[in-house]
Write a protein that holds these residues in place. Sequence first.
Motif, PDB file in Angstrom:
ATOM      1  N   ALA A   1      -4.907  10.581 -11.845  1.00 33.05           N
ATOM      2  CA  ALA A   1      -5.101   9.522 -12.594  1.00 33.05           C
ATOM      3  C   ALA A   1      -5.697   8.543 -11.576  1.00 33.05           C
ATOM      4  N   SER A   2      -6.167   7.413 -11.929  1.00 34.72           N
ATOM      5  CA  SER A   2      -6.691   6.356 -11.061  1.00 34.72           C
ATOM      6  C   SER A   2      -5.653   5.551 -10.108  1.00 34.72           C
ATOM      7  N   ILE A   3      -6.211   5.038  -9.115  1.00 37.09           N
ATOM      8  CA  ILE A   3      -5.765   4.134  -8.348  1.00 37.09           C
ATOM      9  C   ILE A   3      -6.925   2.922  -7.788  1.00 37.09           C
ATOM     10  N   ALA A   4      -7.292   2.440  -9.018  1.00 34.76           N
ATOM     11  CA  ALA A   4      -8.752   1.748  -9.198  1.00 34.76           C
ATOM     12  C   ALA A   4      -8.611   0.522  -8.310  1.00 34.76           C
ATOM     13  N   SER A   5      -7.621  -0.094  -7.962  1.00 35.44           N
ATOM     14  CA  SER A   5      -7.656  -1.218  -7.131  1.00 35.44           C
ATOM     15  C   SER A   5      -7.266  -0.885  -5.642  1.00 35.44           C
ATOM     16  N   SER A   6      -7.072   0.233  -5.050  1.00 31.85           N
ATOM     17  CA  SER A   6      -6.699   0.359  -3.756  1.00 31.85           C
ATOM     18  C   SER A   6      -8.224   1.161  -3.189  1.00 31.85           C
TER      19      SER A   6
ATOM     20  N   THR B   1      -1.460   0.753 -10.414  1.00 30.01           N
ATOM     21  CA  THR B   1      -1.909  -0.673 -10.224  1.00 30.01           C
ATOM     22  C   THR B   1      -1.844  -1.389  -9.003  1.00 30.01           C
ATOM     23  N   TYR B   2      -1.214  -0.754  -8.176  1.00 33.18           N
ATOM     24  CA  TYR B   2      -0.891  -1.402  -6.842  1.00 33.18           C
ATOM     25  C   TYR B   2      -2.317  -1.698  -5.927  1.00 33.18           C
ATOM     26  N   SER B   3      -2.516  -2.710  -5.314  1.00 33.42           N
ATOM     27  CA  SER B   3      -3.506  -3.206  -4.661  1.00 33.42           C
ATOM     28  C   SER B   3      -3.677  -2.966  -3.266  1.00 33.42           C
ATOM     29  N   GLY B   4      -2.651  -2.709  -2.574  1.00 31.91           N
ATOM     30  CA  GLY B   4      -2.860  -2.270  -0.983  1.00 31.91           C
ATOM     31  C   GLY B   4      -3.456  -1.075  -0.854  1.00 31.91           C
ATOM     32  N   ALA B   5      -3.902  -0.667   0.415  1.00 26.65           N
ATOM     33  CA  ALA B   5      -4.542   0.429   0.849  1.00 26.65           C
ATOM     34  C   ALA B   5      -3.940   1.887   0.534  1.00 26.65           C
ATOM     35  N   THR B   6      -4.351   2.807   0.439  1.00 29.15           N
ATOM     36  CA  THR B   6      -3.856   4.009   0.335  1.00 29.15           C
ATOM     37  C   THR B   6      -4.306   4.971   1.452  1.00 29.15           C
TER      38      THR B   6
ATOM     39  N   GLY C   1       0.929  -1.428   0.010  1.00 28.63           N
ATOM     40  CA  GLY C   1      -0.061   0.000  -0.040  1.00 28.63           C
ATOM     41  C   GLY C   1       1.018   1.169   0.065  1.00 28.63           C
ATOM     42  N   TYR C   2       0.211   2.408   0.240  1.00 30.48           N
ATOM     43  CA  TYR C   2       0.703   3.505   0.133  1.00 30.48           C
ATOM     44  C   TYR C   2       0.189   4.472   1.235  1.00 30.48           C
ATOM     45  N   THR C   3       1.147   4.989   2.093  1.00 30.83           N
ATOM     46  CA  THR C   3       0.738   5.876   3.317  1.00 30.83           C
ATOM     47  C   THR C   3       1.301   7.360   3.132  1.00 30.83           C
ATOM     48  N   LEU C   4       0.462   8.334   3.475  1.00 31.93           N
ATOM     49  CA  LEU C   4       1.035   9.503   3.475  1.00 31.93           C
ATOM     50  C   LEU C   4       1.030  10.089   5.166  1.00 31.93           C
ATOM     51  N   ARG C   5       2.300  10.246   5.408  1.00 35.04           N
ATOM     52  CA  ARG C   5       2.204  10.325   7.107  1.00 35.04           C
ATOM     53  C   ARG C   5       2.426  11.519   7.699  1.00 35.04           C
ATOM     54  N   GLN C   6       2.738  12.643   6.808  1.00 33.00           N
ATOM     55  CA  GLN C   6       3.112  13.843   7.306  1.00 33.00           C
ATOM     56  C   GLN C   6       2.691  15.112   6.293  1.00 33.00           C
TER      57      GLN C   6
END
Length: 320
Positions: free
Chosen positions: A209-214, A193-198, A177-182
């Motif tokens: 653009a899309s993050i259609a699987s997240s 195309t990554y499928s983990g949580a955002t 996934g991708y996490t924005l922490r600060q």
Amino acid sequence: MKKNYILTMLCVLGMSLTGNSQTTYDWLNTAPDGNWRQGAFGARWSPGGLFDEPPFGILQFNNNNELTMTNNVPGTYNTHQIIFGTSNTSTRTISGNDVNLFDFAGADPKIENQSTASHVISFNVIGDNDGDILEVNPVNGDLTFNGTLNNNSSDVDTYGTNGNTVTYNGVISGTGGYTLRQNSTVVFAVANTYSGATTLNDGTLELEASIASSAVTVNSGATLQITENATVSSLTVNAGGIVIVDAGKSLTVTNNLVNNGTSFTVNTGASLIITSGTSTGNITYVRNIPSSNWYLVSSPFAGQGIVDFYTNESPALGSG
């Protein structure tokens, strides 16, 4: 004998702690060209006066020598961290072959910009595949990724408290996934195309653009801004979270939308589409209308009739 024993134990312990650090290899301000491995004759890296790429460790660029660089190491180069130091005050662009970043002794792999210049990474980046996160930190300056990023089943976490920007012009893939922490701004310029949580805990994520699987979660203090048409798998906005759909753009949520946030605004000419799930919570639609003689002839939700919208959603006019 007892004193000798204690001294010996301390010595062994000191050796163990020292052995857990990684060597930092500095790019020399006398390097004869921008190749990581010997092209023109001459040393490139210190310590050791290395002509070729360093062994596994930390690569640091802390000067303005050879700002156009190439990772010409054949195959995939494995290392721990890449740091742009405070003295690298002009934009550095690095292209070339893939780089795989790994953790070491509990320290996560990392790409960090400590300088005030903006730096560009045009090679492909591969994350650690054993669950250790890849840290991206625009401490004092921006970072741009023109190559792809394969998270390799590990999460990518972005830090930075100074409001700088990380831009991804290449696809982020993998099951992590991708996490924005600060308080940084992250721009996804292409469909990922990554499928983990955002997960947004602070700062702003701009979707071009899309993050259609997240599945996307916006927490207190964070903002999701839709600057071009985009699709997400699901969207949860918690208390204090903000979502903005720019004028003329479209946000498509494939599954459920749950909004408990501070503000969810769909601006003039923009649209919100829920294709397969349900929508919960209040949403503000900004529309330019005259003070009288206007009619609402359709629901702002695709697939919902006007009668159902008026009866069940309790729409109310605002002002502004």
